[in-house]
Every structure is written in C-alpha cells, then in structure tokens.
Design an enzyme around this catalytic site. Structure first.
Site, PDB file in Angstrom:
ATOM      1  N   CYS A  98       3.312 148.353  40.637  1.00 33.12           N
ATOM      2  CA  CYS A  98       2.509 149.564  40.774  1.00 33.12           C
ATOM      3  C   CYS A  98       1.080 149.169  41.140  1.00 33.12           C
ATOM      4  O   CYS A  98       0.513 148.264  40.528  1.00 33.12           O
ATOM      5  CB  CYS A  98       2.522 150.309  39.445  1.00 33.12           C
ATOM      6  SG  CYS A  98       1.630 151.854  39.465  1.00 33.12           S
ATOM      7  N   HIS A 140       9.848 156.282  41.278  1.00 35.23           N
ATOM      8  CA  HIS A 140       8.613 155.717  40.701  1.00 35.23           C
ATOM      9  C   HIS A 140       7.430 156.662  40.974  1.00 35.23           C
ATOM     10  O   HIS A 140       6.632 156.950  40.074  1.00 35.23           O
ATOM     11  CB  HIS A 140       8.373 154.327  41.321  1.00 35.23           C
ATOM     12  CG  HIS A 140       7.081 153.675  40.934  1.00 35.23           C
ATOM     13  ND1 HIS A 140       7.022 152.429  40.351  1.00 35.23           N
ATOM     14  CD2 HIS A 140       5.782 154.081  41.051  1.00 35.23           C
ATOM     15  CE1 HIS A 140       5.747 152.118  40.123  1.00 35.23           C
ATOM     16  NE2 HIS A 140       4.981 153.096  40.546  1.00 35.23           N
ATOM     17  N   GLU A 141       7.321 157.144  42.214  1.00 35.11           N
ATOM     18  CA  GLU A 141       6.172 157.996  42.565  1.00 35.11           C
ATOM     19  C   GLU A 141       6.275 159.370  41.911  1.00 35.11           C
ATOM     20  O   GLU A 141       5.262 159.921  41.475  1.00 35.11           O
ATOM     21  CB  GLU A 141       6.041 158.121  44.083  1.00 35.11           C
ATOM     22  CG  GLU A 141       5.822 156.797  44.829  1.00 35.11           C
ATOM     23  CD  GLU A 141       4.744 155.913  44.224  1.00 35.11           C
ATOM     24  OE1 GLU A 141       3.772 156.426  43.641  1.00 35.11           O
ATOM     25  OE2 GLU A 141       4.889 154.678  44.324  1.00 35.11           O
ATOM     26  N   HIS A 144       4.995 159.328  38.455  1.00 36.23           N
ATOM     27  CA  HIS A 144       3.529 159.402  38.331  1.00 36.23           C
ATOM     28  C   HIS A 144       3.054 160.841  38.150  1.00 36.23           C
ATOM     29  O   HIS A 144       2.064 161.097  37.468  1.00 36.23           O
ATOM     30  CB  HIS A 144       2.854 158.840  39.595  1.00 36.23           C
ATOM     31  CG  HIS A 144       2.612 157.365  39.548  1.00 36.23           C
ATOM     32  ND1 HIS A 144       1.765 156.773  38.640  1.00 36.23           N
ATOM     33  CD2 HIS A 144       3.094 156.357  40.319  1.00 36.23           C
ATOM     34  CE1 HIS A 144       1.732 155.462  38.851  1.00 36.23           C
ATOM     35  NE2 HIS A 144       2.543 155.180  39.859  1.00 36.23           N
TER      36      HIS A 144
HETATM   37 ZN    ZN Z   1       2.942 153.299  40.615  1.00 38.59          ZN
END
Ligand code: ZN
Length: 169
Positions: A98, A140-141, A144
């Site tokens: 990240c 993953h995004e 966030h």
């Molecule tokens: Zn990230």
C-alpha cells in the site's frame, strides 16, 4: 497535472480510517479528483492502485491499473466511482502492499473473483467481473473507502516485510 502528497498511515491514521462518502459533486470537481488520483498514482513507480482517502479526500473514488503481472509494464489507470462489490469469492492469500505504508509488504487473504458496479469517469454506469490479481487490487482499494487497510487482512499473523526480505524468501 497535480500530484498530491499521499496520506501515510504512520502520520495520519485517522484520515485513512474514516469511511468515505459517495461522490455526488459536480462533474468538474469529480474530473479533477480523478486526474489528481491518476497523476499521484503514476508518480509512484510501484503503485497499481490508489483510493481518494489516500490523498486526503474522503469520497468513494478509486483508480486501478488492471492486468498487472510479474515483470509486466503497468497499464494506464482506470477510475471507478462509487464502486459496489456485488459478489466476491475464491478467497486466497496473495501479495499486498500500500502506498500509505511505503516499503512494507505482506500477504493478505482476499477474493480472487469479484463482480462490481460503479461509474466510470464519464459518469457512465459500469459493471465488471474481475479475476485473479485484478480482483485483489480492486478489493484493496474499495477497502480504503471503508477505512479498512491491508494490515487488517494480513495473513501469517500480520507480519509485514520489506522488498529485500521478500526477495530473500
Ligand atoms: Zn492501499
């Protein structure tokens, strides 16, 4: 072109932990946000995805470089606005890192199949099925946007490693 500073977990965890709001604003503002996300992502040679909270904007927008594989050139980023994961499956461990944790990597358990809807940067509705590492990157995004970070999904007791350590392994 505006490259924005990346919010680092070590400095401002509270920004990264905040849940983001749906994008509703006017088209010009959204276009600027997407441009900034892409420019910022491309300014980091090892980045393949970036979410708006990582540049300090708590709105649901991400940019991702799909089709990434070992030893391959990074493809141009695409934007997904207000992404919603409709279906997810095939959870398994994979490599993760990240830009908000520079130089640190880990293994996380994520779906390797997702179906998602959202909007592209021209405001058109989109629906995509993603498999393999593409699914990992998008997952993953999207995490966030919910304040979830890769350290929360780390396999192997949450151990992180540097790139040099990964090469030795
Ligand atoms: Zn990230």
């Amino acid at each position: 072109m505006s490259v924005r500073p990346i919010v680092l977990y070590a400095e401002s965890p509270e920004i990264l932990r905040k849940k983001s709001q749906n994008v509703k604003g006017d088209a010009a503002e959204v276009a600027q946000l997407i441009t900034d996300l892409k420019d910022t992502l491309l300014s980091h040679s090892d980045g393949i995805g970036l979410a708006a909270p990582q540049i300090g904007v708590n709105l649901r927008a991400i940019v991702v470089c799909l089709g990434f594989g070992p030893g391959e050139e990074r493809k141009p980023p695409m934007a997904i606005i207000n992404p919603v994961i409709l279906e997810a499956g095939r959870e398994q461990p994979d490599f993760d890192g990240c830009l908000s944790f520079p130089g640190l990597y880990g293994e996380t358990i994520r779906p390797h199949f997702i179906r998602l809807s959202g909007m592209d940067e021209s405001g058109r509705q989109l629906e995509r099925t993603l498999e393999g590492f593409d699914a990992v990157v998008v997952h993953h995004e999207v995490d966030h946007l919910n304040g979830v970070l890769f350290i929360d999904r780390a396999a192997d007791g949450g151990k992180l490693f540097t790139k040099a350590e990964a090469r030795r392994a």
